[in-house]
Design an enzyme around this catalytic site. Structure first.
Site, short mmCIF file in Angstrom:
data_model
loop_
_atom_site.label_atom_id
_atom_site.label_comp_id
_atom_site.label_asym_id
_atom_site.label_seq_id
_atom_site.Cartn_x
_atom_site.Cartn_y
_atom_site.Cartn_z
N HIS A 177 -2.38 7.29 2.28
CA HIS A 177 -2.94 6.19 1.97
C HIS A 177 -4.09 6.18 2.43
CE1 HIS A 177 -3.75 1.95 1.27
NE2 HIS A 177 -3.48 1.81 2.46
N CYS B 273 0.73 -1.14 -0.04
CA CYS B 273 -0.04 0.10 -0.13
C CYS B 273 0.70 0.97 -0.02
CB CYS B 273 -1.03 0.03 1.25
SG CYS B 273 -1.98 -1.34 1.19
N ASN C 184 -10.09 0.76 0.46
CA ASN C 184 -8.73 0.79 0.49
C ASN C 184 -8.27 -0.11 -0.82
OD1 ASN C 184 -6.00 0.10 0.75
ND2 ASN C 184 -5.97 -0.70 2.72
#
Length: 354
Positions: A281, A111, A311
């Site tokens: 993020h 990520c 996400n």
């Protein structure tokens, strides 16, 4: 010399799946998911590939930058869910774009991939003769990596792509500082050993609904409440699909995000409070809120799209950056912070001047 972002682009799959939709697949609810994560919906790639999403995001970034695909010298793609082991996802996107002059390769930092890939492209533009422009793209189909019977993880993720066009420049605009950080994941807090091995409860028309009896049996087999599941999901070393230990990931993220962003600001010679916008993020609204408090910044300074995207792993920072720019939140000359964290364990931050 430096390198500056000329244009941004992003892409989402056609199928939008709300929290209420997911309650027809696993034992969950809109109230429970939204309260703990900030997520209201995510988009799931049923017919779209990672190449489709990546090419679309790159085309939008090129259009935004006013640059032709043939003028791109480098493509760096960050992904953990490519369409093929090889050729690289970057090579597939290169072919889709017709970027015939581009050198291309993939990068996997989970990520935190956007920050790692942007840093890598920036460095190559400074050091490789003849390289002037790069496409940096994150393209993910996380829906094919999660276990759709695991209510602790499947509610968190979505699919999408984001891209930026980066150009070498001769002034102090663009990227001012970058920090990358790794720590060993000795406890397997976030791991996926393979992709595309599980049940996929979606079609182009929407959710392939499970019966109440199937959901109940699945929940009973799990043996945990939803609260327990999100906090303490146990990783198994040979598990094929994504599993994580939520509490440990939360602790790592809330510690490391402020650390790397502060360090990047220090290297750039600017104060954290001088950042006009922070692009984090998009993992969990609670994580972002904790990071904001530790940095002494108002939460409004952090641009979030998680409520609509979930996400999207390494694509999330570029997708949020594109959204912030198109919403008018980023103006020329402003200082921008970008930060991410992920499996590995990885973390990083970039400070740039728009």
């Amino acid at each position: 010399m430096g390198s500056r972002i000329l244009g941004c682009g992003s892409a989402l799959p056609a199928l939008r799946v709300t929290n209420d939709d997911l309650s027809r697949v696993v034992d969950t609810s809109d109230e429970w998911i939204a309260k703990r994560t900030g997520i209201r919906a995510r988009h799931i790639a049923v017919e779209e590939t990672a190449t489709d999403l990546g090419v679309s995001a790159c085309q939008k970034a090129l259009e935004d930058a006013g640059v032709d695909a043939g003028q791109i010298d480098l493509i760096v793609c960050t992904t953990g869910t490519p369409d093929a082991l090889f050729p690289s996802q970057a090579a597939l996107i290169r072919a889709g774009l017709g970027a015939v002059n581009a050198v291309c390769f993939d990068l996997n930092a989970a990520c935190a991939g956007c920050v790692y890939a942007l840093t890598t492209a920036h460095s190559l533009l400074q050091t490789m003769p003849g390289m002037r422009r790069a496409l940096v793209v994150g393209s993910e189909r996380m829906s094919r990596a999660v276990d759709w019977t695991d209510r602790a993880t499947c509610v968190l993720f979505g699919d999408g792509a984001g891209a930026v066009v980066l150009e070498r420049c001769d002034d102090d605009q663009g990227v001012l500082a970058s920090v990358l950080k790794n720590e060993d994941d000795v406890d397997d807090v976030l791991r996926a050993n393979s992709l595309y091995a599980g049940d996929f409860p979606f079609t182009a028309e929407g959710v392939a609904e499970r019966t109440a009896e199937q959901i109940a049996a699945q929940s009973e087999a799990g043996g945990q409440t939803m609260e327990e599941a999100l906090a303490s999901t146990t990783c198994v070393g040979d598990a094929p699909l994504l599993l994580m230990k939520g509490r440990e990931v939360f602790k790592f993220a809330t510690r490391v995000m402020p650390e790397v962003l502060q360090e990047a600001c220090d290297q750039a010679g600017v104060a954290v409070e001088d950042l006009a916008v922070v692009i984090p993020h998009q993992a969990n609204e609670r994580i972002i809120s904790y990071a904001a408090k530790k940095l002494g910044l108002p939460l409004e300074r952090f641009h979030m799209v998680i409520q609509e995207t979930g996400n999207t792993s390494s694509a999330s920072v570029f997708m949020a950056l594109d959204d912030a720019r198109r919403a008018g939140r980023i103006q020329p000359g402003q200082l921008i912070g970008m930060t991410g964290f992920g499996a590995g364990l990885t973390a990083g931050a970039v400070v740039l001047r728009a």
